[in-house]
Design an enzyme around this catalytic site. Sequence first.
Site, PDB file in Angstrom:
ATOM      1  N   TRP A 240       1.309 -69.810   9.895  1.00 59.81           N
ATOM      2  CA  TRP A 240       1.988 -69.186  11.042  1.00 59.81           C
ATOM      3  C   TRP A 240       1.195 -68.015  11.604  1.00 59.81           C
ATOM      4  CZ3 TRP A 240       4.729 -72.785  12.688  1.00 59.81           C
ATOM      5  CH2 TRP A 240       5.395 -73.654  11.815  1.00 59.81           C
TER       6      TRP A 240
ATOM      7  N   ASP B 217       5.935 -60.724  11.645  1.00 53.26           N
ATOM      8  CA  ASP B 217       6.832 -61.883  11.625  1.00 53.26           C
ATOM      9  C   ASP B 217       7.465 -61.893  10.233  1.00 53.26           C
ATOM     10  OD1 ASP B 217       7.993 -64.376  11.331  1.00 53.26           O
ATOM     11  OD2 ASP B 217       6.233 -65.517  11.953  1.00 53.26           O
TER      12      ASP B 217
ATOM     13  N   LYS C 170      16.022 -69.443   8.586  1.00 48.05           N
ATOM     14  CA  LYS C 170      15.647 -69.471   7.173  1.00 48.05           C
ATOM     15  C   LYS C 170      16.628 -68.671   6.311  1.00 48.05           C
ATOM     16  CE  LYS C 170      10.837 -69.971   8.527  1.00 48.05           C
ATOM     17  NZ  LYS C 170      10.626 -71.337   8.042  1.00 48.05           N
TER      18      LYS C 170
END
Length: 360
Positions: free
Chosen positions: A101, A171, A195
């Site tokens: 990511w 993030d 999540k």
Amino acid sequence: MSRVYNFSAGPAVLPEEVLKEAADEMLDYRGTGMSVMEMSHRSKAFETIIQEAEADLRELMDIPDNYKVLFLQGGASQQFAMIPMNLMKNRVADYIVTGQWAKKAADEAEKYGTVNRIASSADKTFSYIPDCSDLPVSEDADYVYICENNTIYGTKFKELPNTKGKTLVADVSSCFLSEPVDVTKYGVIYGGVQKNIGPAGVVIVIIREDLITEDVLPGTPTMLKYKTHADADSLYNTPPAYGIYICGKVFKWLKKMGGLSAMKEKNEKKAKLLYDFLDESKLFKGTVEKKDRSLMNVPFVTGDKDLDAKFVKEAKEAGLENLKGHRTVGGMRASIYNAMPYEGVEALVAFMKKFEEENA
């Protein structure tokens, strides 16, 4: 049908209490005669939902008054572009690449300016966090970017990088609300909620007010300006209303559980149970350097692809779902987010012991 133990990396397990409450309110939210799904985002009822959600999140994270909380769409991936569009004044940014990511975020930012990858753990398949105590931070960098917890590879920054005075952007999608956090150390802290907090479709951005300006890159769409959403209190357009409603319920559940310090304690206890077994197992082994292990995502392998596949299949039959590792790394991965009960990890470890006895 009884509920399974769901080890999915996202969308992921939610607190049963929250799901039951939402089910009770599905047809009639608190006397309105309608579901939150059907409700105008301009209504008084929804205004209360989003305002309470923000107030509870601020309390949980101790968010200072000079930070805005935005409930947005597009997931974390849209932030890969939104961040450089809004923050890259000098057209330079530094990225620390510790997984897929962060790599994708750096690649996206290159469309808008110079991206310096000032540290990476790609040399060992992202199985560790590089030393970030003395980085070659660029003098003209607008910000330094990290993905704090790497969902796929199971690593976590235990110490934030030394950004040498530059704005830190993080993030936190897969460690959001799993432990206390000092928001003041970040310029932007953001994450997709699917999540650890709610259903897919919402991204929460916590951003320091001085970073919200009209001075964005030319051509930035109205919808991708932080100022657009900050000025409208996340209601510039129809927000992901039902997702925000569930997030709000999870915030209240977290407060009831004792807040983020209590969650960290519970998460450490769950992770210790699983990591202790992996460390003594003769069949299974963890893939991450011990000092950098995530409390949320635990990847492990047997070293034999066929055996890994057999494990995933038999675990599913035993009510232990979504243990297959990410397609880029294979093996197995147990995501043990806030809502995963200790009993779920106990059941997993018991199954792993049995599997080891039968397949050693």
